[in-house]
Every structure is written in C-alpha cells, then in structure tokens.
Motif scaffolding. Sequence first.
Motif, PDB file in Angstrom:
ATOM      1  N   LEU A  93     -83.375  67.904 -29.552  1.00  0.00           N
ATOM      2  CA  LEU A  93     -82.245  67.488 -28.725  1.00  0.00           C
ATOM      3  C   LEU A  93     -82.444  67.882 -27.262  1.00  0.00           C
ATOM      4  N   ALA A  94     -83.056  69.033 -27.035  1.00  0.00           N
ATOM      5  CA  ALA A  94     -83.331  69.477 -25.662  1.00  0.00           C
ATOM      6  C   ALA A  94     -84.410  68.606 -25.014  1.00  0.00           C
ATOM      7  N   VAL A  95     -85.479  68.332 -25.738  1.00  0.00           N
ATOM      8  CA  VAL A  95     -86.565  67.488 -25.216  1.00  0.00           C
ATOM      9  C   VAL A  95     -86.042  66.092 -24.876  1.00  0.00           C
ATOM     10  N   GLN A  96     -85.143  65.572 -25.703  1.00  0.00           N
ATOM     11  CA  GLN A  96     -84.577  64.238 -25.484  1.00  0.00           C
ATOM     12  C   GLN A  96     -83.407  64.253 -24.492  1.00  0.00           C
ATOM     13  N   LYS A  97     -83.104  65.436 -23.940  1.00  0.00           N
ATOM     14  CA  LYS A  97     -82.082  65.610 -22.892  1.00  0.00           C
ATOM     15  C   LYS A  97     -80.641  65.372 -23.360  1.00  0.00           C
ATOM     16  N   TYR A  98     -80.378  65.650 -24.640  1.00  0.00           N
ATOM     17  CA  TYR A  98     -79.007  65.608 -25.134  1.00  0.00           C
ATOM     18  C   TYR A  98     -78.307  66.944 -24.903  1.00  0.00           C
ATOM     19  N   ILE A  99     -79.084  68.017 -24.859  1.00  0.00           N
ATOM     20  CA  ILE A  99     -78.538  69.358 -24.638  1.00  0.00           C
ATOM     21  C   ILE A  99     -79.451  70.118 -23.670  1.00  0.00           C
ATOM     22  N   THR A 100     -78.901  71.180 -23.099  1.00  0.00           N
ATOM     23  CA  THR A 100     -79.689  72.119 -22.306  1.00  0.00           C
ATOM     24  C   THR A 100     -79.397  73.505 -22.845  1.00  0.00           C
ATOM     25  N   LEU A 101     -80.441  74.237 -23.176  1.00  0.00           N
ATOM     26  CA  LEU A 101     -80.283  75.605 -23.644  1.00  0.00           C
ATOM     27  C   LEU A 101     -80.061  76.482 -22.425  1.00  0.00           C
ATOM     28  N   GLU A 102     -78.849  77.000 -22.286  1.00  0.00           N
ATOM     29  CA  GLU A 102     -78.505  77.837 -21.140  1.00  0.00           C
ATOM     30  C   GLU A 102     -79.116  79.233 -21.287  1.00  0.00           C
ATOM     31  N   THR A 103     -79.076  79.763 -22.509  1.00  0.00           N
ATOM     32  CA  THR A 103     -79.678  81.060 -22.789  1.00  0.00           C
ATOM     33  C   THR A 103     -80.077  81.115 -24.252  1.00  0.00           C
ATOM     34  N   SER A 104     -81.187  81.759 -24.524  1.00  0.00           N
ATOM     35  CA  SER A 104     -81.635  81.888 -25.909  1.00  0.00           C
ATOM     36  C   SER A 104     -81.214  83.225 -26.498  1.00  0.00           C
ATOM     37  N   GLU A 105     -80.461  83.995 -25.715  1.00  0.00           N
ATOM     38  CA  GLU A 105     -79.985  85.294 -26.198  1.00  0.00           C
ATOM     39  C   GLU A 105     -78.841  85.071 -27.178  1.00  0.00           C
ATOM     40  N   ARG A 106     -78.354  86.167 -27.744  1.00  0.00           N
ATOM     41  CA  ARG A 106     -77.243  86.073 -28.688  1.00  0.00           C
ATOM     42  C   ARG A 106     -75.934  86.186 -27.944  1.00  0.00           C
ATOM     43  N   PRO A 107     -74.989  85.361 -28.153  1.00  0.00           N
ATOM     44  CA  PRO A 107     -75.082  84.096 -28.876  1.00  0.00           C
ATOM     45  C   PRO A 107     -75.776  83.034 -28.026  1.00  0.00           C
ATOM     46  N   LEU A 108     -76.222  81.971 -28.679  1.00  0.00           N
ATOM     47  CA  LEU A 108     -76.809  80.849 -27.948  1.00  0.00           C
ATOM     48  C   LEU A 108     -75.758  80.230 -27.042  1.00  0.00           C
ATOM     49  N   GLN A 109     -76.163  79.826 -25.873  1.00  0.00           N
ATOM     50  CA  GLN A 109     -75.294  79.088 -24.966  1.00  0.00           C
ATOM     51  C   GLN A 109     -75.969  77.746 -24.733  1.00  0.00           C
ATOM     52  N   ILE A 110     -75.349  76.684 -25.211  1.00  0.00           N
ATOM     53  CA  ILE A 110     -75.917  75.349 -25.113  1.00  0.00           C
ATOM     54  C   ILE A 110     -74.938  74.451 -24.370  1.00  0.00           C
ATOM     55  N   ARG A 111     -75.448  73.770 -23.350  1.00  0.00           N
ATOM     56  CA  ARG A 111     -74.633  72.806 -22.607  1.00  0.00           C
ATOM     57  C   ARG A 111     -74.948  71.409 -23.135  1.00  0.00           C
ATOM     58  N   ILE A 112     -73.918  70.698 -23.543  1.00  0.00           N
ATOM     59  CA  ILE A 112     -74.093  69.327 -24.009  1.00  0.00           C
ATOM     60  C   ILE A 112     -74.118  68.428 -22.771  1.00  0.00           C
ATOM     61  N   GLU A 113     -75.200  67.696 -22.608  1.00  0.00           N
ATOM     62  CA  GLU A 113     -75.358  66.817 -21.454  1.00  0.00           C
ATOM     63  C   GLU A 113     -74.405  65.633 -21.558  1.00  0.00           C
ATOM     64  N   LYS A 114     -74.040  65.102 -20.426  1.00  0.00           N
ATOM     65  CA  LYS A 114     -73.148  63.943 -20.324  1.00  0.00           C
ATOM     66  C   LYS A 114     -71.818  64.188 -21.047  1.00  0.00           C
ATOM     67  N   TRP A 115     -71.354  65.437 -21.035  1.00  0.00           N
ATOM     68  CA  TRP A 115     -70.083  65.787 -21.660  1.00  0.00           C
ATOM     69  C   TRP A 115     -68.948  65.103 -20.909  1.00  0.00           C
ATOM     70  N   LYS A 116     -68.003  64.579 -21.651  1.00  0.00           N
ATOM     71  CA  LYS A 116     -66.818  63.970 -21.061  1.00  0.00           C
ATOM     72  C   LYS A 116     -65.593  64.636 -21.657  1.00  0.00           C
ATOM     73  N   LEU A 117     -64.643  64.944 -20.807  1.00  0.00           N
ATOM     74  CA  LEU A 117     -63.387  65.512 -21.281  1.00  0.00           C
ATOM     75  C   LEU A 117     -62.650  64.441 -22.068  1.00  0.00           C
ATOM     76  N   PHE A 118     -62.269  64.776 -23.287  1.00  0.00           N
ATOM     77  CA  PHE A 118     -61.573  63.831 -24.146  1.00  0.00           C
ATOM     78  C   PHE A 118     -60.107  63.756 -23.738  1.00  0.00           C
ATOM     79  N   ARG A 119     -59.666  62.584 -23.466  1.00  0.00           N
ATOM     80  CA  ARG A 119     -58.262  62.382 -23.097  1.00  0.00           C
ATOM     81  C   ARG A 119     -57.597  61.544 -24.181  1.00  0.00           C
ATOM     82  N   HIS A 120     -56.535  62.082 -24.736  1.00  0.00           N
ATOM     83  CA  HIS A 120     -55.821  61.380 -25.793  1.00  0.00           C
ATOM     84  C   HIS A 120     -54.346  61.692 -25.638  1.00  0.00           C
TER      85      HIS A 120
END
Length: 126
Positions: A93-120
Amino acid sequence: MKQINQIISQNKYNQKLLPLRSNQKDWWTPIWKGLSSDIDGKHRKAMGLSIWIYLYLLTYANRKTGIFSRKQKTIVKETGLPLRTIQRHLKRLAVQKYITLETSERPLQIRIEKWKLFRHKKFNDQ
C-alpha cells in the motif's frame, strides 16, 4: 473500563463529537466510489489482497485527519492475519501510494493518502 475514541464530525457551521467504541461491531466506514467503480481495474491491480488491510485502516483511521494509529500486535489480533502478511500488505500500500508510514515505532502511525472528510447529514446535523 471501556475505552472510547472520539470522532469529530464537522461541517462549516458546527462541530460535534461522536463516540465510537473500538470493539463496536456495527461501525462502518465510507468507501469512495472511485475505489470500487474502477472500470480499468487500476486499484484492483495495485492493491490486490491488500485491499482488506486498506479497508481496516479506513475503518479505524481518525475521521478528521485520516491518521491510523495502532500497535502491530493489535492489528494481528483484530484481523486474524499473521504479522508478516500485514507488513507485506502495508508495504504494498505504501509503494502504491495509498498510505504513508509516518513512524514505524509503537504504535504505528499511518497517514491514508487522499483522505477526505466524510460529510453526512445524519452525523453533521445532530
């Protein structure tokens, strides 16, 4: 003691906090139609079986920021997948640019790319 996460649902007029129990089984997450309505199969080819980890990340990401934070052993416990399988899917997922690993420490911090705030309306106008 039950652990409660707070989900921030906002629109231009107000901001509300919605509780989410991390063990709640009926919780859902929005999936943008471009992921599933993919005539050329771009996402299917890029993600393969990693789609299941991606859906897991979407479900537990902070709804406002798109940041996912978990210990690897928690992911193993909640998905039932072996650690090496999870690591392989995260790498894909990181190689394909769907996510970015912010830190590999505990806990993992992963940013989801192209995140959109859900409005409902149901969540924004309560």
